[in-house]
Design an enzyme around this catalytic site. Structure first.
Site, PDB file in Angstrom:
ATOM      1  N   SER A 125       0.830  -1.194   0.000  1.00  0.00           N
ATOM      2  CA  SER A 125       0.000   0.000   0.000  1.00  0.00           C
ATOM      3  C   SER A 125       0.874   1.258   0.000  1.00  0.00           C
ATOM      4  CB  SER A 125      -0.892  -0.010   1.228  1.00  0.00           C
ATOM      5  OG  SER A 125      -1.692   1.136   1.204  1.00  0.00           O
ATOM      6  N   GLY A 126       0.593   2.147  -0.947  1.00  0.00           N
ATOM      7  CA  GLY A 126       1.327   3.404  -1.011  1.00  0.00           C
ATOM      8  C   GLY A 126       2.590   3.329  -1.844  1.00  0.00           C
ATOM      9  N   THR A 130      -1.328   2.460  -8.171  1.00  0.00           N
ATOM     10  CA  THR A 130      -2.402   3.174  -8.867  1.00  0.00           C
ATOM     11  C   THR A 130      -1.815   4.276  -9.740  1.00  0.00           C
ATOM     12  OG1 THR A 130      -3.803   2.672  -7.005  1.00  0.00           O
ATOM     13  CG2 THR A 130      -4.583   4.369  -8.497  1.00  0.00           C
ATOM     14  N   ASN A 175      -1.477   5.359   3.114  1.00  0.00           N
ATOM     15  CA  ASN A 175      -1.631   6.039   1.826  1.00  0.00           C
ATOM     16  C   ASN A 175      -2.905   6.886   1.871  1.00  0.00           C
ATOM     17  OD1 ASN A 175      -1.865   6.785  -0.820  1.00  0.00           O
ATOM     18  ND2 ASN A 175      -1.902   4.692  -1.658  1.00  0.00           N
ATOM     19  N   SER A 178      -5.520   5.305  -0.789  1.00  0.00           N
ATOM     20  CA  SER A 178      -5.297   3.872  -0.879  1.00  0.00           C
ATOM     21  C   SER A 178      -6.460   3.173  -1.570  1.00  0.00           C
ATOM     22  CB  SER A 178      -5.110   3.326   0.533  1.00  0.00           C
ATOM     23  OG  SER A 178      -4.857   1.957   0.454  1.00  0.00           O
ATOM     24  N   SER A 179      -6.102   2.349  -2.556  1.00  0.00           N
ATOM     25  CA  SER A 179      -7.166   1.605  -3.251  1.00  0.00           C
ATOM     26  C   SER A 179      -7.582   0.474  -2.322  1.00  0.00           C
ATOM     27  CB  SER A 179      -6.634   1.001  -4.552  1.00  0.00           C
ATOM     28  OG  SER A 179      -5.816   1.909  -5.214  1.00  0.00           O
ATOM     29  N   GLY A 403      -0.361  -5.716  -2.874  1.00  0.00           N
ATOM     30  CA  GLY A 403       0.814  -6.561  -2.708  1.00  0.00           C
ATOM     31  C   GLY A 403       0.751  -7.269  -1.369  1.00  0.00           C
ATOM     32  N   GLU A 405       0.864  -8.196   2.319  1.00  0.00           N
ATOM     33  CA  GLU A 405       0.656  -7.337   3.490  1.00  0.00           C
ATOM     34  C   GLU A 405       1.026  -8.101   4.756  1.00  0.00           C
ATOM     35  OE1 GLU A 405      -2.832  -4.249   2.085  1.00  0.00           O
ATOM     36  OE2 GLU A 405      -3.250  -5.604   3.758  1.00  0.00           O
TER      37      GLU A 405
HETATM   38  N1  ATP Z   1       5.628   7.858  -9.910  1.00  0.00           N
HETATM   39  C1  ATP Z   1       5.290   8.645  -8.905  1.00  0.00           C
HETATM   40  N2  ATP Z   1       5.695   9.919  -8.883  1.00  0.00           N
HETATM   41  C2  ATP Z   1       5.358  10.730  -7.876  1.00  0.00           C
HETATM   42  N3  ATP Z   1       4.632  10.354  -6.818  1.00  0.00           N
HETATM   43  C3  ATP Z   1       4.190   9.079  -6.768  1.00  0.00           C
HETATM   44  C4  ATP Z   1       4.489   8.161  -7.800  1.00  0.00           C
HETATM   45  N4  ATP Z   1       3.938   6.996  -7.489  1.00  0.00           N
HETATM   46  C5  ATP Z   1       3.313   7.186  -6.311  1.00  0.00           C
HETATM   47  N5  ATP Z   1       3.442   8.427  -5.868  1.00  0.00           N
HETATM   48  C6  ATP Z   1       2.919   9.010  -4.614  1.00  0.00           C
HETATM   49  O1  ATP Z   1       2.588   7.961  -3.758  1.00  0.00           O
HETATM   50  C7  ATP Z   1       1.227   8.012  -3.409  1.00  0.00           C
HETATM   51  C8  ATP Z   1       0.671   6.609  -3.315  1.00  0.00           C
HETATM   52  O2  ATP Z   1       0.633   6.024  -4.581  1.00  0.00           O
HETATM   53  P1  ATP Z   1      -0.527   5.040  -5.023  1.00  0.00           P
HETATM   54  O3  ATP Z   1      -1.848   5.518  -4.586  1.00  0.00           O
HETATM   55  O4  ATP Z   1      -0.341   4.767  -6.437  1.00  0.00           O
HETATM   56  O5  ATP Z   1      -0.131   3.782  -4.176  1.00  0.00           O
HETATM   57  P2  ATP Z   1      -0.745   2.337  -4.301  1.00  0.00           P
HETATM   58  O6  ATP Z   1       0.381   1.412  -4.502  1.00  0.00           O
HETATM   59  O7  ATP Z   1      -1.814   2.311  -5.296  1.00  0.00           O
HETATM   60  O8  ATP Z   1      -1.280   2.113  -2.846  1.00  0.00           O
HETATM   61  P3  ATP Z   1      -2.580   1.293  -2.396  1.00  0.00           P
HETATM   62  O9  ATP Z   1      -2.211  -0.127  -2.424  1.00  0.00           O
HETATM   63  O10 ATP Z   1      -2.774   1.795  -1.047  1.00  0.00           O
HETATM   64  O11 ATP Z   1      -3.640   1.659  -3.327  1.00  0.00           O
HETATM   65  C9  ATP Z   1       0.567   8.823  -4.498  1.00  0.00           C
HETATM   66  O12 ATP Z   1      -0.577   9.458  -4.034  1.00  0.00           O
HETATM   67  C10 ATP Z   1       1.660   9.803  -4.851  1.00  0.00           C
HETATM   68  O13 ATP Z   1       1.651  10.863  -3.936  1.00  0.00           O
HETATM   69 MG    MG Z   2      -3.761   2.083  -5.232  1.00  0.00          MG
END
Ligand code: ATP
Ligand code: MG
Length: 1043
Positions: A125-126, A130, A175, A178-179, A403, A405
């Site tokens: 997460s984070g 996404t 996050n 977070s999705s 992923g 956890e």
């Molecule tokens: N390539 C990137 N460039 C800049 N910031 C990023 C990038 N990827 C992620 N982030 C930052 O990290 C935060 C979390 O990313 P994201 O929501 O994609 O995580 P996630 O893996 O989908 O988490 P979850 O499993 O909780 O959904 C984003 O809101 C953004 O602020």
């Molecule tokens: Mg996500």
């Protein structure tokens, strides 16, 4: 897995700089592809490389075709349109690793091979899953071909994101966005590569969040967006207050507002997105009605009556639920406080306790929200559905899934999520090995078994029919009697007792036991151990919603709710599938979907837990590297050969390293490569020759080759440079030479033309000249005027250069041409006058006196004496003997007479003609002959009767003296070198010019006593003076020209 072979196909460009291009930069920013990491078994080396690159903002690194992305937690300038264009159609390794490179390669492989692909994005997460999936989607939206119709599909696909994020994402401790569901999205492309449609599958939404949030977390975004951003009218219609704290379902986390989230703006985005994905007003009204009804439901409170049964605290909130769902308030009331039990034919109402009522209320809220979410996904899918049917489609699936956890306490959700990751790892192994094996087979290389951990054993442990954990759980959920989480655990212990990947407190050895609670079971996942607490497993797996509540919902006037509670389900007597089984089945479905496709992987890593940019937390990243199985992945990749490349490409790059292959290899490429590697000293175990590719076992072999190439490249560059310079210089020289020739030709032309003109002019002039010459005697005409002018001018010019220099020069005068005769005469006269004038002006008084003397000389001698002409030019002097040379006594004697002139002479004796040197001195009144101090003779001018000279060129003069004075010695015969000068002076002094005679023949002279003598003159070779036989003085004068 996609083989190397696959992603090489169908590229627009096949550059030299594919994998090898990355190598040149490896020293600067680590290694761009872990496959080439020499210490590929070392986690430390792996992390070092990631860290080194991260510190340079290089967040992407490959493991073969897998992309690792490290969350930078800051905006990087690498996602612009410019970057998209840069990566479009470029070979995988030509540019630094990028998510666009992966997206583009998947796209082009799909197009050329006309097959389906998926990109699996995983990470905790984070970590940025996404964000990565959005970047890929954006890349396709911008870089794929487009049309008006397709633009709509594209917009809908892009806009489905904010909608799904609003309903499926929430702020968690890890996050802010977070999705809370797994998402798989198919993007469908037609054969031209246009995005024509899409389809979304969602997995396991975390419904529990609707009713409960941990401290510091929020419910799904949409609730806050509606309350904060919803228009006044809308809120009024929904009976909502603009205060999130007012709602139990929103207030528990105590963090309804978050700095990074702007709910008001997001509300607008979502509303707009909803309309793009084709939601009309009614849809939206119903959708917001559902959201509001959940909020109202959360505020429904129960009190306990005397028996402890639940009674509604107030009807107000329930009425709003009723209003919004269109279910009668009474029915709602009843559903939430009673359970209807069918006993044979009767129905018995069984009241709930307060806790039970709350449980039911929450279950209802979760069900409504969860099902609405599913409905929403379906609704979006309808709008994404491909409008153009019957066309060949290929898809790229985007899987944005949770992923591994591991929390302090891991529950049912973590169990499902980690099981999901086991499945995906299993899929990865199968696909990777399959692809590797296929490639080996295709290349005719013996398959080498790869040493790696196959997690199938764990998958089986969880999912095996009748024996797996899910089966045990399900059995426990359905079995009659008092099934609890602990009985479930006992069952597990019973069934899995011997399994090497399963441990409980009871089964563990002493040491392990200490780390386990009695209610825990531990699974040894491929990525590490996870201890699960069984509390809540049964309940969560059941996810029960009473039938009477479903029935009540079926009566809803809200179309969404009605569609969520279909009669089939309500009427069905079959027990609904448990959550775990549903999940297992959906994963099975997903596996099937994915297995039929070619895979691409994006593994997202969190750089730190504080959402802080620039911070690389080694421990955290190491943890993730392990849990994401990256080392496993690398090991599988590296198990056989680290590097493989088509012969042509290998040869193209490295051919300069071997004389046999440089500059061209004309034979079969594989033979060329064989020669090349032998030359480089590859050992037999270091490489294998496939059908179309060379396989290199160790990265270091390639690095050594690459290093050699680097060195060689410089030499080559120098050589090429020299050649090129030579070529340029030659070209330049050729150009200059051509230019010179051209100029020369032009110049010659100019010269020739000038020459021709000159000649033509000359001919004309000559012709005219000749004509002029021929008519020169005629009167002036046009024909001869120029000639005459020329003649005149040339005569004058010549005349100017040949003028007589002296007045005496009478001969030098150019003969004039006839036309100039008259002019010439005039000019001659003028010139003569001019010379005379000049001459006259130049005459001094002395010269004048001398000239006057000369005039006298002329009068006396001109035409009378032969030597006269020669004497003209000889200037006269005042005297020939200076006073010092005259004897003092003589001087004293005669000085009073004033000496006028003196000259040395030779006196001839009157008798023997003996010559005697004497000084002849002329005074004012007499002539003296002096010998030293003696005055030998004085002749007074009165006594001087004449002077005779011969007419010849001699220098004899005879002074005739009057005979009347007996004292006088008589005439004197003298020889004087300055005859003319002496005679002239004498004539002037005596004033007896006429007495001077130039005599022809002999001259008689007299001397005292009346004696006579003769001087005979003649001419001869040698001048002589002697006494002739006749007794005369004979003088032989030199012959002059006249004689
Ligand atoms: N390539 C990137 N460039 C800049 N910031 C990023 C990038 N990827 C992620 N982030 C930052 O990290 C935060 C979390 O990313 P994201 O929501 O994609 O995580 P996630 O893996 O989908 O988490 P979850 O499993 O909780 O959904 C984003 O809101 C953004 O602020
Ligand atoms: Mg996500």
């Amino acid at each position: 897995m996609v083989s190397f072979c696959n992603f090489q196909k169908g590229k627009k460009k096949l550059g030299l700089l594919d994998l090898e291009g990355a190598l040149t930069a490896r020293d600067r920013v680590g290694i761009q592809d872990f496959v080439l990491l020499d210490a590929h078994n070392s986690e430390t080396a792996f992390l070092d490389n990631l860290k080194k690159r991260f510190s340079e903002d290089l967040i992407y690194t490959y493991i073969g075709t897998l992309l690792i992305s490290v969350n930078p937690y800051k905006e990087l300038d690498m996602y612009s349109k410019k970057h998209m264009d840069l990566y479009m159609g470029v070979n995988f390794y030509e540019l630094p690793p990028h998510i666009y490179a992966l997206a583009d390669n998947a796209y082009h492989t799909m197009l050329t091979e006309a097959n389906n692909h998926f990109i699996l994005i995983s990470g905790e997460s984070g970590a940025g899953k996404t964000e990565a999936s959005k970047k890929i989607l954006q890349y396709y939206a911008v870089s794929c071909p487009s049309s008006a119709l397709l633009d709509t599909v594209r917009d809908r696909m892009l806009m489905s994101n904010p909608v799904l994020e609003a309903f499926g994402n929430a702020k968690t401790l890890k996050n802010d966005n977070s999705s809370r569901f797994g998402k798989y999205m198919d993007i469908q492309f037609d054969s031209q590569g246009d995005a024509v449609g899409g389809h979304i599958l969602s997995y396991l939404l975390e419904k529990s969040r609707v009713v409960h949030q941990n401290h510091g977390e929020r419910n799904f975004h949409i609730f806050y967006q509606l309350v904060e951003g919803g228009e006044e009218d809308l809120l009024r219609q929904l009976g909502l207050e603009r205060d999130t704290k007012h709602y139990n379902y929103l207030a528990q986390g105590e963090c309804s507002s978050v700095i990074s989230i702007n709910d008001k703006n997001d509300w607008k985005t979502v509303r707009n997105a909803l309309s793009v994905v084709h939601f009309d007003d009614t849809d939206m009204e119903h959708l917001f009605g559902v959201i509001a009804s959940v909020l109202h439901l959360g505020n429904v409170q129960f009190d306990g009556d005397t028996k402890g049964y639940a009674v509604l605290n107030s009807n107000a909130e329930l009425r709003w639920v009723s209003k919004l769902t269109g279910v009668h308030v009474q029915i709602l009331h009843e559903s939430l406080t009673y359970k209807r039990i069918e006993a044979r034919t009767d129905e018995v109402l069984c009241p709930f306790t307060v806790d039970h009522a709350i449980y039911v209320r929450d279950a209802l809220a979760k069900a409504i929200y969860g099902r609405t979410f599913t409905w929403l996904v379906n609704r979006i899918n309808e709008s994404l559905e491909n409008q153009v049917r019957n066309i060949r489609k290929t898809v790229i699936g985007l899987l944005d899934i949770y992923g591994f956890e591991v929390f302090y306490v891991n529950s049912f959700e973590q169990f499902c999520i980690n099981y999901c990751n086991e499945k995906l790892q299993q899929l990865f192994i199968q696909l990777t090995l399959k692809a590797e094996q296929e490639e080996y087979e295709a290349e005719g290389i013996e398959w080498e078994p790869v040493q790696f951990f196959n997690n199938k054993i764990i998958c089986d442990l969880v999912e095996e029919k009748h024996r797996g954990i899910i089966s045990v759980l399900d059995e426990e959920c359905v079995r009659p009697g008092d099934a609890t989480d602990l009985t479930f655990l006992e069952k597990l212990e019973e069934k899995m007792g011997n399994h090497p990947h399963f441990v409980t407190h009871k089964l563990a050895d002493k040491k392990t036991r200490k780390t386990l609670d009695r209610g825990d079971f531990r699974l040894l996942h491929y990525a590490g151990e996870v201890t699960y607490c069984v509390v809540g497993f049964i309940d969560k797996n059941n996810d029960l919603l009473y039938r009477h509540i479903k029935e009540a919902m079926r009566q809803s006037k809200n179309s969404i709710i009605r569609q969520c509670f279909l009669s089939d389900e309500v009427d069905s007597r079959r027990r609904p599938e448990t959550v775990a089984t549903q999940f297992k089945n959906s994963l099975l479905g997903l596996t099937e979907i994915l297995m039929a496709k070619e895979a691409w992987y994006v593994r997202c890593l969190k750089s730190n837990d504080n959402k802080q940019s620039g911070k690389f937390d080694d421990v955290l990243v190491r943890h993730q590297v392990k849990y994401l199985g990256l080392m496993e992945h690398l090991r599988v990749r590296r198990a056989g050969f680290a590097y493989r490349r088509r012969y042509e490409e290998f040869l193209k790059r490295y051919k300069p390293l071997c004389p046999a292959t440089w500059p061209h290899w004309r034979g079969v490429p594989s033979e060329g490569v064989e020669k090349l590697v032998k030359h480089l000293g590859y050992q037999p175990d270091e490489y294998k020759m496939g059908r179309t590719k060379i396989f290199i076992r160790y990265a270091r072999t390639l690095f050594a080759t690459e290093d050699a190439y680097e060195i060689c490249k410089h030499e080559l560059a120098t050589r090429i440079q020299a050649k090129y310079k030579g070529y340029r210089a030659k070209g330049e020289f050729k150009k200059q030479k051509e230019a010179a020739t051209k100029i020369e030709t032009c110049w010659r032309g100019v010269q020739a033309r000038k020459e021709r003109e000159k000649r033509a002019w000359a001919v004309k002039v000559i012709k005219k000249f000749i004509k002029g010459y021929m008519t020169r005697g005629q009167a002036k005409t046009t024909d001869n005027s120029e000639y005459l002018a020329f003649v005149r001018q040339s005569y004058l010019n010549r005349l100017r250069d040949n003028l007589p220099k002296t007045v005496l020069d009478k001969t030098t005068w150019l003969t004039p041409p006839p036309v100039m005769t008259e002019t010439s005469a005039m000019l001659r006269q003028i010139h003569m006058r001019l010379m005379v004038r000049k001459y006259v002006r130049g005459i001094t008084p002395q010269k004048k006196a001398q000239m006057q003397l000369k005039i006298i000389t002329s009068a006396i001698f001109k035409g009378k004496k032969d030597s006269y002409p020669q004497s003209v030019a000889v200037p006269f002097v005042d005297t020939r003997i200076s006073e010092q040379d005259i004897n003092m006594r003589v001087l004293q004697t005669i000085r009073h007479e004033r000496i006028k002139y003196s000259v040395p002479v030779v006196k001839y004796d009157r008798n023997g003609f003996k010559p005697r040197p004497r000084q002849l001195i002329l005074t004012q009144s007499a002539v003296y002959l002096i010998e030293e101090a003696k005055i030998k003779q004085r002749v007074d001018y009165v006594s001087l009767t004449g002077v005779s000279v011969s007419n010849l060129g001699d220098t004899i003069m005879i002074l005739h003296v009057a005979n009347d004075d007996p004292k006088q010695k008589g005439d004197v015969v003298l020889q004087c070198d300055h005859l003319f000068e002496a005679v002239t002076k004498l004539s002037v002094l005596t004033k007896k010019q006429d007495a001077i005679k130039a005599v022809q023949g002999s001259i008689k002279f007299q001397f005292h006593g009346g004696k006579e003598g003769f001087v005979d003159f003649s001419t001869g070779q040698e001048p002589m003076v002697y006494k002739g036989k006749n007794g005369h003085l004979t003088v032989v004068a030199p012959r002059t020209r006249g004689r």
